[in-house]
Design an enzyme around this catalytic site. Structure first.
Site, PDB file in Angstrom:
ATOM      1  N   ASP A  93       1.234  -1.607   0.283  1.00 41.83           N
ATOM      2  CA  ASP A  93      -0.361   0.259   0.181  1.00 41.83           C
ATOM      3  C   ASP A  93       0.870   1.351   0.298  1.00 41.83           C
ATOM      4  O   ASP A  93       2.570   1.038  -0.028  1.00 41.83           O
ATOM      5  CB  ASP A  93      -0.484  -0.026   1.141  1.00 41.83           C
ATOM      6  N   ASP A 267      -7.254  -7.460   1.856  1.00 40.34           N
ATOM      7  CA  ASP A 267      -6.472  -7.860   2.893  1.00 40.34           C
ATOM      8  C   ASP A 267      -7.044  -7.214   4.312  1.00 40.34           C
ATOM      9  O   ASP A 267      -7.818  -6.452   4.401  1.00 40.34           O
ATOM     10  CB  ASP A 267      -5.158  -7.029   2.339  1.00 40.34           C
TER      11      ASP A 267
END
EC number: 2.4.2.29
Length: 400
Positions: A93, A267
């Site tokens: 990310d 996730d």
């Protein structure tokens, strides 16, 4: 293109899709759950154990790796895969969620975000260009654009300014991306819980033509019904031939409901976070094996489960480990929870392939919700906390 998604089958009863994600490190079947290795490690597990659970892609966190040990060091080590000795794919990310979680420690401008490290209080500045440079150095197969993640509840005017800034930042991320042939840069759509802003964000981010799209700003405290509503608004606006990734979502029922609404990737740190308090997933909800009722329970966590914990140990033994603060107890609960979610996605994919996902979803959710309701009722009757995972943890360092 570094990553390509292939559609295999559409579900006739829902927006769900069966597909394959082609990456530089192998093919990943979708829908897929990605275990989170925030600090370049899935907590308490080694890479071989994560692989043996069936995981083929994991997530690592740019914010944390930028602060420690530093992206330059990871690059010097040969990139994340070599640094952590992981043979599967990796997604990083951008650090946006973590930076924007530091409400008292950061300052937002059009150029980026100034923030203070939660580790030592040092001051840093993260711009779209800097975030992408860090992700390029880390070397993941999939990297995420730097976005602004709004909290919930959120003022409409602020949310509107935020999605417009996120779109401008996404364009800057794309322009700064130095390794497009090796790393796929996904854009992120936002919009809080406002349907028109979700539509606007999708339109603006899709116009930039990314190889995949993250759906951000959900599962941040809003009611589940609102999350489902926003998915139903936004997911159909994302390109049909690109993967859709619902960020930070990982409870079993949310995975099923997300797939139903057309999501391909998920996730969350939930499976390892609750494992550290002795809470485990079973088909009829969450169960806390450190509770006294399991002191003489010699069954496995879940009968029929193929994970290492269930094949070898009883609830009573795992409870003993947890009460004695033995690391093995946390490891066994983590192994079970991650295998539960990986297997759940395997079952979902099998149901999609067979055209029976509607029946699977109905049966799964009925059993899950009935079990959760029964545990809550027992907890109320006993005056206890049920399957509560324990004291609240700070958002950092582990966040989502």
């Amino acid at each position: 293109m570094a990553v390509r998604w292939e559609l295999l089958r559409r579900d006739p009863a829902s927006a769900a899709r069966l597909g394959r994600l082609h990456t530089p490190r192998g093919v990943i079947e979708t829908p897929v759950f990605m275990p989170v290795g925030t600090q370049a490690t899935v907590k308490t597990l080694n890479p071989e154990e994560v692989w043996d659970l069936g995981a083929r892609i994991i997530l690592s966190n740019t914010y944390h790796l930028y602060l420690r040990p530093g992206h330059d060091l990871v690059q010097e080590a040969g990139g994340l895969h070599r640094f952590m000795n992981w043979k599967g794919a990796v997604l990083t990310d951008s650090g946006g969620f973590q930076v924007f979680s530091l409400a008292d420690l950061r300052k937002i401008t059009e150029e980026g975000v100034q923030f203070r490290s939660h580790i030592d209080g040092s001051t840093h500045f993260l711009s779209p260009e800097k975030a992408i440079a860090v992700e390029n150095a880390l070397g993941a197969d999939i990297i995420m654009a730097f976005d602004e993640c709004t909290p919930w509840p959120c003022d409409y005017d602020y949310a509107k300014r935020s999605i417009e800034r996120t779109a401008r930042w996404a364009a800057r991320c794309k322009a700064a991306h130095a390794r497009p042939d090796e790393q796929a840069l996904f854009g992120i759509v936002q919009g809080s819980t406002f349907a028109d802003l979700r539509r606007q964000s999708a339109e603006e981010i899709v116009a930039l033509d990314f190889p995949g799209y993250g759906i951000g700003g959900l599962s941040v405290g809003e009611p589940k019904e609102l999350m489902h509503e926003m998915l139903e608004v936004q997911v159909p606006l994302l390109p049909d031939d690109r993967p859709r990734y619902l960020m930070g979502v990982g409870s079993p029922e949310d995975l099923v409901e997300g797939v139903w609404r057309g999501v391909d990737m998920f996730d969350c740190v939930l499976p390892t976070r609750i494992a550290r308090h002795g809470t485990v997933f079973v088909p009829d909800g969450k169960m806390t094996v450190r509770n006294a009722e399991f002191a003489r329970d010699f069954l496995p966590i879940q009968e029929g489960c193929d994970c290492y914990a269930c094949r070898n140990f009883s609830r009573a033994y795992i409870r003993h480990l947890l009460k004695a603060d033995e690391m093995l107890g946390l490891r066994l609960c983590s192994i079970h929870n991650l295998r539960f979610l990986v297997r759940l996605m395997e079952e979902i994919r099998a149901a999609l392939a067979a055209g029976t996902f509607a029946e699977y979803r109905k049966a799964f959710l009925e059993r899950w919700h009935a079990g959760e309701a029964e545990r809550r009722e027992r907890a109320r009757a006993a005056g206890g906390a049920g399957h509560a995972p324990g004291p609240a943890e700070p958002l950092l360092p582990e966040n989502r």
